[in-house]
Scaffold this active site. Structure first.
Site, PDB file in Angstrom:
ATOM      1  N   GLY A  22       0.777  -1.229   0.000  1.00 29.57           N
ATOM      2  CA  GLY A  22       0.000   0.000   0.000  1.00 29.57           C
ATOM      3  C   GLY A  22       0.805   1.273   0.000  1.00 29.57           C
ATOM      4  CB  THR A  23       3.088   3.044  -0.637  1.00 34.54           C
ATOM      5  OG1 THR A  23       3.618   4.341  -0.524  1.00 34.54           O
ATOM      6  CG2 THR A  23       4.003   2.235  -1.512  1.00 34.54           C
TER       7      THR A  23
END
Lengths: 201, 219
Positions: free
Chosen positions: B16-17
């Site tokens: 997640g990024t």
């Protein structure tokens, strides 16, 4: 419960109440849509709001509309909040072993102008509150936030500001909620709807 | 996920990024969002995912925060020792190869997808991708993290070779903000690091100052 995301708050004030939800339609991490409020108007004085699986939310909304139109035909009157809560609770429990994956909030003004707010889990267990109820992927945060900001006897203006702040604070710390917000303020004068400008991330 | 492996603070295995690095005429521009999430809770909304390993070499980190921090600390140590031995500033391919060696040898234990970029005397601005499991891939631009999937179209259609510094910064800023718009695990502020012969310039663009690229259909 964490597939679509979303959050809802209902707060009671002085002869008024407010319901707020975020507008995100998500598929796990992906944000598909930005105008999916999770609140549905029942009549002049009542709202139902749900979080959880959006498919079940949509289905439950249609089931409720069906049951309500049957009720108003048979009983020749509009339903009271407490009766709706009981009806819903029984209906949810009928699916005890294959439940609707939603957490419901019922918020309505009684005949004596007192707000009634109640939350139900997936199986229809009710939990009434005179203050506020919350639901959604960031419900733990929202409990703390609302506990801090809610105070008794708020007028519609102040109630709107409080509930908006709480919704924005809670959804800002949640990956699966946010992308806009909507608030309905229900008082003796009727229902006022406002959109909130929030972070879109 | 197995239960004997490292504990991760990202439930989503797609890391997640949103991180990216782009070469331009004279250096590189690196960009990242600033959200660290623990499941669906935002643990840090102003994190700095672009970490320095040398004066002019930076690494964009995605994946497990603990793993990437540990790996980057090791690389920083090795590069310092190496730079003393050669009596020069370290080069970007060196840093990227060190990253690769650590990530590849420990591939069973790590969850780290990284982008190594910087400027050195011999090669100029260079960008290398060191994804999950290791490997080293030089490219003119690299995207990483779960948010990267949503911006490949934008990047493919807007990247040009030999952009100016200003154009490249705008390009990276736009791409990262588009990813933050759609990806749930990206958000916060956009951090930019521009590395060139003249030095390192760090910027932070907060949410309200980001370009609102979707304004055509969303007010």
């Amino acid at each position: 419960m964490e597939y679509n995301g979303g959050c809802v708050i209902a707060m009671g004030g002085k002869n008024c109440l407010a319901v707020a939800s975020d507008l995100r339609f998500g598929l796990e991490n992906f944000t598909q849509g930005l105008n999916t409020p999770k609140m549905f108007r029942i009549n002049q004085k009542m709202f139902i709001a749900m979080t959880g699986l959006l498919g079940d939310i949509a289905t439950l909304k249609q089931v409720i509309e069906y049951k309500l139109s049957l009720y108003s035909t048979k009983e020749s009157k509009t339903i009271r909040p407490l009766i709706l809560v009981t009806m819903l609770s029984l209906f949810l429990y009928q699916n005890r072993f294959s439940p609707f994956v939603v957490e419901t909030i019922v918020a309505g003004l009684n005949e004596n102008e007192k707000p009634l707010i109640c939350t139900m889990d997936v199986l229809g267990a009710t939990s009434f509150s005179s203050k506020f109820v919350v639901s959604g992927t960031c419900s733990e945060s929202l409990y703390g936030i609302c506990e801090n900001y809610w105070k008794p006897g708020m007028e519609p203006e102040e109630l709107f500001k409080t509930i908006s702040n709480c919704l924005i604070l809670g959804s800002n710390r949640d990956c699966l909620s946010g992308w806009g917000g909507m608030v309905h303020i229900i008082s003796t004068n009727g229902v006022e709807t406002k959109s909130l400008k929030t972070r879109m991330d | 996920m197995n239960n004997w492996g490292p504990s991760t603070d990202v439930q989503d295995p797609a890391l997640g990024t949103t991180i990216m690095a782009v070469e331009y005429d004279g250096g590189v521009v690196m960009g990242a969002d600033s959200r660290t999430s623990t499941g669906s809770y935002v643990a840090n909304r102003v994190s700095d995912k672009i970490t320095s390993v040398a004066d002019k070499i930076f690494v964009c980190r995605s994946g497990s925060a603990a793993d990437t921090q540990a790996v980057v600390d090791m690389i920083r140590l090795y590069l310092q020792m190496h730079s003393l031995e050669i009596n020069k500033q370290p080069e970007v391919p060196t840093a990227a190869n060190l990253l690769n060696q650590v990530c590849y040898s420990n591939k069973d234990y790590l969850m780290a997808g990284m982008i190594c970029a910087g400027w050195d005397e011999r090669n100029g601005g260079k960008v290398f991708s060191v994804p999950l499991g290791g490997g080293i891939f030089p490219h003119p631009f690299v995207l990483g993290g779960s948010g990267s999937g949503y911006i490949y179209g934008y990047v493919d259609s807007n990247y040009r070779k030999g952009m100016s510094k200003q154009e490249c910064e705008t390009f990276v800023q736009n791409a990262v903000s588009l990813a933050m718009w759609r990806d749930g695990s990206s958000g916060g502020v956009v951090r930019l690091v521009t590395i060139s012969k003249d030095g390192v310039e760090k910027q932070m663009i907060s949410g309200d100052k980001l370009p609102h690229l979707a304004k055509g259909w969303c007010p």
